[in-house]
Design an enzyme around this catalytic site. Structure first.
Site, PDB file in Angstrom:
ATOM      1  N   LYS A 174      -2.213  -2.353   2.589  1.00 53.47           N
ATOM      2  CA  LYS A 174      -1.654  -3.744   3.205  1.00 53.47           C
ATOM      3  C   LYS A 174      -2.026  -5.005   2.576  1.00 53.47           C
ATOM      4  O   LYS A 174      -2.259  -5.944   3.347  1.00 53.47           O
ATOM      5  CB  LYS A 174      -2.562  -3.615   4.889  1.00 53.47           C
ATOM      6  CG  LYS A 174      -2.053  -2.403   5.600  1.00 53.47           C
ATOM      7  CD  LYS A 174      -2.475  -2.436   7.032  1.00 53.47           C
ATOM      8  CE  LYS A 174      -2.356  -1.065   7.659  1.00 53.47           C
ATOM      9  NZ  LYS A 174      -0.919  -0.584   7.788  1.00 53.47           N
ATOM     10  N   CYS A 175      -1.521  -4.731   1.094  1.00 59.23           N
ATOM     11  CA  CYS A 175      -1.741  -6.008   0.428  1.00 59.23           C
ATOM     12  C   CYS A 175      -0.615  -6.454  -0.169  1.00 59.23           C
ATOM     13  O   CYS A 175       0.343  -5.790  -0.323  1.00 59.23           O
ATOM     14  CB  CYS A 175      -2.991  -5.439  -0.713  1.00 59.23           C
ATOM     15  SG  CYS A 175      -3.063  -6.378  -1.944  1.00 59.23           S
ATOM     16  N   GLY A 176      -0.363  -7.844  -0.325  1.00 64.49           N
ATOM     17  CA  GLY A 176       0.755  -8.175  -1.048  1.00 64.49           C
ATOM     18  C   GLY A 176       0.977  -7.520  -2.278  1.00 64.49           C
ATOM     19  O   GLY A 176       2.075  -7.569  -3.018  1.00 64.49           O
TER      20      GLY A 176
ATOM     21  N   THR B   2       0.415  -4.246  -2.942  1.00 60.11           N
ATOM     22  CA  THR B   2       0.779  -2.933  -2.784  1.00 60.11           C
ATOM     23  C   THR B   2       1.780  -2.497  -3.404  1.00 60.11           C
ATOM     24  O   THR B   2       1.964  -1.264  -3.740  1.00 60.11           O
ATOM     25  CB  THR B   2       0.844  -2.606  -1.036  1.00 60.11           C
ATOM     26  OG1 THR B   2      -0.533  -3.084  -0.778  1.00 60.11           O
ATOM     27  CG2 THR B   2       1.050  -1.090  -0.883  1.00 60.11           C
TER      28      THR B   2
END
Length: 163
Positions: free
Chosen positions: A34-36, A38
């Site tokens: 759930k990371c930018g 990803t």
């Protein structure tokens, strides 16, 4: 000490991803769903596809230390990676990469400097380390460095050629 001697379990099921990679070149990356950053999973899988037959493996290391961006259970993480990005490379158990509870693997990795001279704590999700066939740490790359950046490809191909 060889990185491949670090005991770390598989995300799901049995297996020891680092021990199983001994004798190969690896790209060890702390990952999050759930990371930018990803979307880097796509490029990581492309590296696996491109270099896998030459003795290379990406090894993803899920970590929830950066704003809780890897909150899922092992099964949820595995499902996300396989269905969203068709990930076929091994994923380890979820671990801490910084602090007093950091996995011993990251104690070794954090001591290495990147191309800008930075060493120390892992800065964010998707920090990358190229590991040679002998388990030595060959290179370290900033989280925002794309997996298919020329400098990453150069480090991988050089390590593959050093066999």
């Amino acid at each position: 000490m060889s990185v491949y001697e670090s005991e770390i379990g598989a995300l799901t099921g049995s297996g020891r991803p680092l021990v199983d990679a001994k004798g190969r070149v690896s790209l060890v990356v702390n990952v999050a769903s759930k990371c930018g950053l990803t979307p880097q999973y796509s490029a990581l899988q492309e590296l696996q596809d491109r270099f896998g037959a030459q003795g290379f493996s990406v090894i993803g290391v899920p970590c929830n230390q950066f704003l809780g961006q890897e909150p899922g259970s092992p099964e949820e993480i595995q499902e996300f990676c396989s269905t969203t990005f068709n990930v076929s490379f091994p994923l380890t158990e979820k671990v801490d990469v910084n602090g007093e509870n950091a996995h011993p693997l990251y104690s070794s990795l954090r001591s290495v400097s990147d191309g800008e001279g930075y060493s120390g704590d892992i800065r964010w999700n998707f920090e990358k380390f190229v590991i040679g066939r002998d388990g030595s740490i060959v290179a370290r790359f900033h989280p925002k460095t794309q997996p298919d950046a020329p400098e990453v490809i150069d480090a991988i191909t050089t390590a593959l050629g050093d066999s």
